[in-house]
Design a protein around this motif. Structure first.
Motif, PDB file in Angstrom:
ATOM      1  N   ALA A   1      40.221  43.255  36.989  1.00  0.00           N
ATOM      2  CA  ALA A   1      39.657  44.422  36.306  1.00  0.00           C
ATOM      3  C   ALA A   1      39.080  45.438  37.298  1.00  0.00           C
ATOM      4  CB  ALA A   1      38.590  43.989  35.310  1.00  0.00           C
ATOM      5  N   SER A   2      38.319  44.966  38.287  1.00  0.00           N
ATOM      6  CA  SER A   2      37.649  45.874  39.218  1.00  0.00           C
ATOM      7  C   SER A   2      38.448  46.138  40.490  1.00  0.00           C
ATOM      8  CB  SER A   2      36.280  45.305  39.604  1.00  0.00           C
ATOM      9  OG  SER A   2      36.450  44.149  40.423  1.00  0.00           O
ATOM     10  N   LYS A   3      39.487  45.331  40.743  1.00  0.00           N
ATOM     11  CA  LYS A   3      40.289  45.397  41.978  1.00  0.00           C
ATOM     12  C   LYS A   3      39.419  45.124  43.212  1.00  0.00           C
ATOM     13  CE  LYS A   3      43.804  46.779  39.461  1.00  0.00           C
ATOM     14  NZ  LYS A   3      43.391  46.570  38.083  1.00  0.00           N
ATOM     15  N   HIS A   4      38.385  44.314  43.029  1.00  0.00           N
ATOM     16  CA  HIS A   4      37.467  43.941  44.098  1.00  0.00           C
ATOM     17  C   HIS A   4      37.885  42.599  44.694  1.00  0.00           C
ATOM     18  CE1 HIS A   4      33.709  43.532  46.284  1.00  0.00           C
ATOM     19  NE2 HIS A   4      33.605  42.328  45.804  1.00  0.00           N
TER      20      HIS A   4
ATOM     21  N   ARG B   1      42.201  36.930  34.738  1.00  0.00           N
ATOM     22  CA  ARG B   1      41.054  37.606  35.369  1.00  0.00           C
ATOM     23  C   ARG B   1      41.238  37.823  36.869  1.00  0.00           C
ATOM     24  NH1 ARG B   1      35.761  34.504  34.166  1.00  0.00           N
ATOM     25  NH2 ARG B   1      35.008  36.163  35.505  1.00  0.00           N
TER      26      ARG B   1
ATOM     27  N   TRP C   1      41.480  38.450  44.040  1.00  0.00           N
ATOM     28  CA  TRP C   1      40.956  39.722  43.578  1.00  0.00           C
ATOM     29  C   TRP C   1      40.544  39.626  42.129  1.00  0.00           C
ATOM     30  CZ3 TRP C   1      41.145  44.035  46.914  1.00  0.00           C
ATOM     31  CH2 TRP C   1      41.801  43.796  48.123  1.00  0.00           C
ATOM     32  N   ASP C   2      39.445  40.273  41.783  1.00  0.00           N
ATOM     33  CA  ASP C   2      39.081  40.460  40.386  1.00  0.00           C
ATOM     34  C   ASP C   2      40.030  41.528  39.852  1.00  0.00           C
ATOM     35  OD1 ASP C   2      37.560  42.257  38.315  1.00  0.00           O
ATOM     36  OD2 ASP C   2      36.596  40.292  38.247  1.00  0.00           O
TER      37      ASP C   2
END
Length: 109
Positions: A57-60, A41, A54-55
């Motif tokens: 999936a969202s690249k956040h 994740r 960083w997340d």
């Protein structure tokens, strides 16, 4: 591997990268150390003196810190807890609860 400063993930059976990590270059990060969390994740990045998580999936960006005095050369997630270790030049080692940004272990402890 890289292409013009962009990191890429490769499927070893394919001739092309599975995914390019352009979002790191877009943030001006030159990664020296990368590690995926055990569940896939999160991505931890050591870029110079900056540690970020960083997340995937969202690249956040979820967490960022510039606590190290030297360049970060290794990052590692604990498999059993939301804890990330980062190691830098001259023996600096930190442990982080990256959910809250809390430092759990300081270099002089």
């Amino acid at each position: 591997g890289h292409d013009g400063g962009t990191l890429a993930l490769w499927d070893v059976g394919a001739a092309e990268p599975a995914e390019r990590l352009e979002f790191l270059a877009d943030q001006g990060l030159v990664a020296w150390a990368l590690e995926f969390s055990p569940d896939g994740r999160y991505l931890a990045v050591g870029a110079g003196r900056e540690l970020s998580v960083w997340d995937w999936a969202s690249k956040h960006r979820l967490f960022s810190s510039v606590e190290h005095d030297g360049l970060i050369f290794a990052v590692a997630f604990r498999p059993d807890a939301p804890v990330l270790a980062s190691a830098a030049e001259e023996g600096e080692l930190f442990e982080w609860d990256f959910r809250y940004g809390d430092t759990l272990l300081f270099p002089d402890e």
